[in-house]
Design a protein around this motif. Structure first.
Motif, PDB file in Angstrom:
ATOM      1  N   VAL A  12      60.605  32.448  17.286  1.00 44.44           N
ATOM      2  CA  VAL A  12      60.258  32.182  15.889  1.00 44.44           C
ATOM      3  C   VAL A  12      61.266  32.856  14.966  1.00 44.44           C
ATOM      4  O   VAL A  12      61.737  32.258  13.990  1.00 44.44           O
ATOM      5  CB  VAL A  12      58.815  32.639  15.581  1.00 44.44           C
ATOM      6  N   TRP A  13      61.620  34.102  15.258  1.00 53.75           N
ATOM      7  CA  TRP A  13      62.635  34.793  14.453  1.00 53.75           C
ATOM      8  C   TRP A  13      63.978  34.072  14.534  1.00 53.75           C
ATOM      9  O   TRP A  13      64.691  33.954  13.532  1.00 53.75           O
ATOM     10  CB  TRP A  13      62.790  36.249  14.900  1.00 53.75           C
ATOM     11  N   LEU A  14      64.322  33.602  15.715  1.00 55.26           N
ATOM     12  CA  LEU A  14      65.566  32.860  15.873  1.00 55.26           C
ATOM     13  C   LEU A  14      65.555  31.591  15.027  1.00 55.26           C
ATOM     14  O   LEU A  14      66.546  31.248  14.381  1.00 55.26           O
ATOM     15  CB  LEU A  14      65.807  32.524  17.349  1.00 55.26           C
ATOM     16  N   ALA A  15      64.436  30.891  15.003  1.00 48.79           N
ATOM     17  CA  ALA A  15      64.331  29.678  14.190  1.00 48.79           C
ATOM     18  C   ALA A  15      64.523  30.002  12.706  1.00 48.79           C
ATOM     19  O   ALA A  15      65.211  29.263  11.987  1.00 48.79           O
ATOM     20  CB  ALA A  15      62.981  29.008  14.409  1.00 48.79           C
ATOM     21  N   MET A  16      63.960  31.115  12.262  1.00 48.62           N
ATOM     22  CA  MET A  16      64.140  31.501  10.860  1.00 48.62           C
ATOM     23  C   MET A  16      65.604  31.833  10.563  1.00 48.62           C
ATOM     24  O   MET A  16      66.128  31.450   9.506  1.00 48.62           O
ATOM     25  CB  MET A  16      63.238  32.687  10.521  1.00 48.62           C
ATOM     26  N   VAL A  17      66.275  32.513  11.480  1.00 49.86           N
ATOM     27  CA  VAL A  17      67.688  32.844  11.287  1.00 49.86           C
ATOM     28  C   VAL A  17      68.528  31.572  11.256  1.00 49.86           C
ATOM     29  O   VAL A  17      69.437  31.433  10.426  1.00 49.86           O
ATOM     30  CB  VAL A  17      68.177  33.822  12.380  1.00 49.86           C
ATOM     31  N   VAL A  18      68.226  30.626  12.138  1.00 48.79           N
ATOM     32  CA  VAL A  18      68.967  29.364  12.166  1.00 48.79           C
ATOM     33  C   VAL A  18      68.785  28.607  10.845  1.00 48.79           C
ATOM     34  O   VAL A  18      69.751  28.061  10.295  1.00 48.79           O
ATOM     35  CB  VAL A  18      68.532  28.503  13.372  1.00 48.79           C
ATOM     36  N   VAL A  33      75.543  26.785  16.835  1.00 48.08           N
ATOM     37  CA  VAL A  33      76.157  27.978  17.429  1.00 48.08           C
ATOM     38  C   VAL A  33      75.220  29.168  17.296  1.00 48.08           C
ATOM     39  O   VAL A  33      75.044  29.951  18.243  1.00 48.08           O
ATOM     40  CB  VAL A  33      77.525  28.264  16.769  1.00 48.08           C
ATOM     41  N   THR A  34      74.584  29.325  16.147  1.00 41.27           N
ATOM     42  CA  THR A  34      73.634  30.411  15.943  1.00 41.27           C
ATOM     43  C   THR A  34      72.464  30.291  16.908  1.00 41.27           C
ATOM     44  O   THR A  34      72.019  31.291  17.490  1.00 41.27           O
ATOM     45  CB  THR A  34      73.125  30.405  14.492  1.00 41.27           C
ATOM     46  N   TYR A  35      71.978  29.091  17.097  1.00 36.78           N
ATOM     47  CA  TYR A  35      70.854  28.865  18.006  1.00 36.78           C
ATOM     48  C   TYR A  35      71.208  29.265  19.443  1.00 36.78           C
ATOM     49  O   TYR A  35      70.466  29.994  20.096  1.00 36.78           O
ATOM     50  CB  TYR A  35      70.421  27.396  17.944  1.00 36.78           C
ATOM     51  N   PHE A  36      72.366  28.808  19.924  1.00 34.28           N
ATOM     52  CA  PHE A  36      72.731  29.116  21.306  1.00 34.28           C
ATOM     53  C   PHE A  36      73.101  30.586  21.493  1.00 34.28           C
ATOM     54  O   PHE A  36      72.815  31.172  22.544  1.00 34.28           O
ATOM     55  CB  PHE A  36      73.840  28.192  21.796  1.00 34.28           C
ATOM     56  N   MET A  37      73.719  31.201  20.501  1.00 42.09           N
ATOM     57  CA  MET A  37      73.999  32.645  20.585  1.00 42.09           C
ATOM     58  C   MET A  37      72.680  33.420  20.610  1.00 42.09           C
ATOM     59  O   MET A  37      72.538  34.399  21.338  1.00 42.09           O
ATOM     60  CB  MET A  37      74.863  33.098  19.407  1.00 42.09           C
TER      61      MET A  37
END
Length: 109
Positions: A12-18, A33-37
């Protein structure tokens, strides 16, 4: 079950950052790229077999014996996921620091 909760929260945090990166850069490529990193970072922290790596560094090249597994189950008082080991901490800091630096330079372009 606790590991699933941690994984869900991280995703969920990753989705918000993306989403934030997408709004800031207006670039779908940078979002991907942000998602895969982020997935690589989450996978590096949550997925390793910590019982294997919680042994001494010199024993990492040898398989875990049944006696070690039984002994670790008996001696385990709590979670061993976040024990502090200096070598592991240095390796994680270098690898993730370099990855974060490369990601940030790419997103800022």
């Amino acid at each position: 079950m606790g590991d699933d909760v941690a994984l869900r929260r991280c995703l969920v945090w990753l989705a918000m950052v993306v989403i934030i990166v997408g709004f800031y850069t207006h670039s779908f490529k940078k979002m991907v790229v942000t998602y895969f990193m982020g997935l690589a970072g989450i996978g590096g922290v949550l997925l390793p077999d910590w019982d294997f790596f919680d042994r001494d560094f010199s024993e990492w090249t040898q398989p875990v014996s049944v006696d070690e597994i039984k002994r670790s189950d008996v001696l385990r008082l709590g979670s061993t996921r976040f024990r502090f080991y200096p070598l592991r901490t240095v390796i994680y800091a270098v690898v993730y620091g370099f990855g974060l630096y490369k990601w940030w330079t790419y997103v800022r372009q």
